[in-house]
Design an enzyme around this catalytic site. Structure first.
Site, PDB file in Angstrom:
ATOM      1  N   ASN A 142       0.871  -1.175   0.000  1.00 20.36           N
ATOM      2  CA  ASN A 142       0.000   0.000   0.000  1.00 20.36           C
ATOM      3  C   ASN A 142       0.908   1.224   0.000  1.00 20.36           C
ATOM      4  O   ASN A 142       1.514   1.549   1.018  1.00 20.36           O
ATOM      5  CB  ASN A 142      -0.892  -0.047   1.253  1.00 20.36           C
ATOM      6  CG  ASN A 142      -1.726   1.209   1.416  1.00 20.36           C
ATOM      7  OD1 ASN A 142      -1.766   2.063   0.515  1.00 20.36           O
ATOM      8  ND2 ASN A 142      -2.385   1.346   2.551  1.00 20.36           N
ATOM      9  N   LYS A 151       0.169   4.272  -0.206  1.00 18.67           N
ATOM     10  CA  LYS A 151      -0.446   5.458   0.420  1.00 18.67           C
ATOM     11  C   LYS A 151      -0.223   6.689  -0.479  1.00 18.67           C
ATOM     12  O   LYS A 151      -0.196   6.554  -1.703  1.00 18.67           O
ATOM     13  CB  LYS A 151       0.079   5.640   1.845  1.00 18.67           C
ATOM     14  CG  LYS A 151      -0.105   4.344   2.672  1.00 18.67           C
ATOM     15  CD  LYS A 151       0.123   4.497   4.143  1.00 18.67           C
ATOM     16  CE  LYS A 151      -0.103   3.160   4.835  1.00 18.67           C
ATOM     17  NZ  LYS A 151       0.043   3.241   6.283  1.00 18.67           N
ATOM     18  N   HIS A 168      -9.411   1.010   5.304  1.00 19.30           N
ATOM     19  CA  HIS A 168      -8.101   1.241   5.932  1.00 19.30           C
ATOM     20  C   HIS A 168      -8.281   2.163   7.138  1.00 19.30           C
ATOM     21  O   HIS A 168      -9.104   3.085   7.119  1.00 19.30           O
ATOM     22  CB  HIS A 168      -7.127   1.854   4.922  1.00 19.30           C
ATOM     23  CG  HIS A 168      -5.720   1.819   5.421  1.00 19.30           C
ATOM     24  ND1 HIS A 168      -5.236   2.760   6.309  1.00 19.30           N
ATOM     25  CD2 HIS A 168      -4.717   0.939   5.213  1.00 19.30           C
ATOM     26  CE1 HIS A 168      -3.978   2.453   6.609  1.00 19.30           C
ATOM     27  NE2 HIS A 168      -3.641   1.348   5.963  1.00 19.30           N
ATOM     28  N   GLU A 181      -6.634   4.590   8.152  1.00 23.44           N
ATOM     29  CA  GLU A 181      -6.465   6.017   7.860  1.00 23.44           C
ATOM     30  C   GLU A 181      -7.751   6.607   7.275  1.00 23.44           C
ATOM     31  O   GLU A 181      -8.100   7.755   7.548  1.00 23.44           O
ATOM     32  CB  GLU A 181      -5.251   6.216   6.932  1.00 23.44           C
ATOM     33  CG  GLU A 181      -3.946   5.952   7.691  1.00 23.44           C
ATOM     34  CD  GLU A 181      -2.802   5.411   6.862  1.00 23.44           C
ATOM     35  OE1 GLU A 181      -2.829   5.507   5.624  1.00 23.44           O
ATOM     36  OE2 GLU A 181      -1.860   4.868   7.481  1.00 23.44           O
ATOM     37  N   GLU A 200      -4.868  -4.940  10.759  1.00 24.45           N
ATOM     38  CA  GLU A 200      -3.837  -3.916  10.939  1.00 24.45           C
ATOM     39  C   GLU A 200      -4.084  -3.180  12.251  1.00 24.45           C
ATOM     40  O   GLU A 200      -4.882  -2.227  12.284  1.00 24.45           O
ATOM     41  CB  GLU A 200      -3.876  -2.908   9.784  1.00 24.45           C
ATOM     42  CG  GLU A 200      -3.618  -3.504   8.418  1.00 24.45           C
ATOM     43  CD  GLU A 200      -3.122  -2.446   7.431  1.00 24.45           C
ATOM     44  OE1 GLU A 200      -2.029  -2.630   6.898  1.00 24.45           O
ATOM     45  OE2 GLU A 200      -3.806  -1.429   7.226  1.00 24.45           O
ATOM     46  N   GLY A 216       3.073   2.307  10.829  1.00 23.43           N
ATOM     47  CA  GLY A 216       4.033   3.399  10.657  1.00 23.43           C
ATOM     48  C   GLY A 216       4.787   3.765  11.923  1.00 23.43           C
ATOM     49  O   GLY A 216       5.435   4.807  11.987  1.00 23.43           O
ATOM     50  N   SER A 238       3.942  -2.116  10.298  1.00 21.19           N
ATOM     51  CA  SER A 238       5.397  -2.197  10.449  1.00 21.19           C
ATOM     52  C   SER A 238       5.974  -3.550  10.053  1.00 21.19           C
ATOM     53  O   SER A 238       6.899  -4.055  10.692  1.00 21.19           O
ATOM     54  CB  SER A 238       5.815  -1.813  11.877  1.00 21.19           C
ATOM     55  OG  SER A 238       5.442  -0.476  12.149  1.00 21.19           O
TER      56      SER A 238
HETATM   57  P1  13P Z   1       3.340   0.406   7.690  1.00 24.71           P
HETATM   58  O1  13P Z   1       3.871  -0.885   7.065  1.00 24.71           O
HETATM   59  O2  13P Z   1       4.055   1.603   7.228  1.00 24.71           O
HETATM   60  O3  13P Z   1       3.259   0.278   9.178  1.00 24.71           O
HETATM   61  O4  13P Z   1       1.818   0.575   7.157  1.00 24.71           O
HETATM   62  C1  13P Z   1       0.939  -0.464   7.251  1.00 24.71           C
HETATM   63  C2  13P Z   1      -0.299  -0.120   6.500  1.00 24.71           C
HETATM   64  O5  13P Z   1      -1.044   0.759   6.910  1.00 24.71           O
HETATM   65  C3  13P Z   1      -0.572  -0.835   5.253  1.00 24.71           C
HETATM   66  O6  13P Z   1      -1.861  -0.606   4.803  1.00 24.71           O
END
Ligand code: 13P
Length: 250
Positions: free
Chosen positions: A9, A11, A94, A96, A166, A172, A212
């Protein structure tokens, strides 16, 4: 046997031209891998990445989609627009989108049902915040997200559904759930699928872990009984890191 599924992803990273160069490098490293690989660039880079991954084993995904088919939805992108660019997968729900853009379970459910009806594969994301984990609400939060997000999804559509667990506190942050803790939530999700859709569908279901995931923790996470892949954020933006995660079992 479930096939491991590693998804990137991206982003809100990479312009269309950066994404094209990056996709070329990825194809060189990962075309023909024995695990399923998907990349989800931002909307503006879908066309350029599509032209690079077409004809390879790498699958193209989008990071979001509108809950309606067409019309007065300024700024939105429809399922048909994605399909027209050979997008086969869409990430929905997601954390976010839930936290920053206030997407609710019922709104996400509208998207999930439309995407599946349109023949897209859906990676449906769930996960608890740190506060929810610390107050002992993991099971309640995750099962509510699963039940409401997948309401009215039919058994015949499950082969196009992937769930990504997740934990929000692991995204992150460099903090990962321990493989055992992550696996416990994966089992919880699979048991819920078992109750709703039966053994065969639940056992075939791909449940990815996200938060992560890095080259040095991927193999241990993937060795767990109910972790079938990864949804990778930060580490998917580096060709070598993403390739190392995809080749966790090499
Ligand atoms: P990270 O791997 O940067 O922690 O992000 C995970 C994520 O949100 C994938 O959709």
């Amino acid at each position: 046997m479930r096939t491991y599924y590693i998804a990137g992803n991206w982003k809100m990273n990479m312009t269309a031209s950066e994404a094209r160069d990056f996709a070329q490098k990825l194809v060189k490293k990962l075309d023909g891998s024995d695990v399923k690989i998907m990349v989800a660039p931002p909307f503006t880079a879908l066309e350029s990445v599509s032209s690079i991954v077409r004809g390879t084993s790498i699958v193209l995904g989008a990071q979001n989609m509108c809950h309606k088919e067409s019309g007065a939805h300024t700024g939105e992108v429809s399922a048909d627009m994605l399909l027209d660019l050979d997008v086969s997968t869409v990430i929905l729900g997601h954390s976010e989108r839930r936290a920053i853009y206030k997407e609710t379970d019922s709104h996400i459910n509208e998207k999930v049902r439309l995407a599946l009806a349109k023949g897209l594969e859906v990676i449906f994301c769930v996960g608890e915040t740190l506060e929810e984990r610390e107050s002992g609400k993991v099971e309640d939060v995750v099962l509510t997200q699963v039940r409401e997000g997948l309401a009215s999804v039919e058994a015949s559509q499950l082969s196009s559904l992937v769930i990504a667990y997740e934990p929000v506190w692991a995204i992150g942050t460099g903090k990962t759930a321990t493989p055992e803790d992550a696996n416990a939530v994966h089992k919880l999700i699979r048991d819920e699928m078992r109750r709703s859709f039966g053994d065969e569908a639940a056992d075939a279901m791909i449940i990815q872990y996200g938060g992560s995931v890095k080259p040095d923790n991927a193999a241990e996470l993937m060795s767990q009984s109910d972790i079938d892949g990864a949804l990778v954020g930060g580490a998917s933006l580096d060709v070598d890191s993403f390739a190392a995660i995809a080749q966790f079992n090499a």
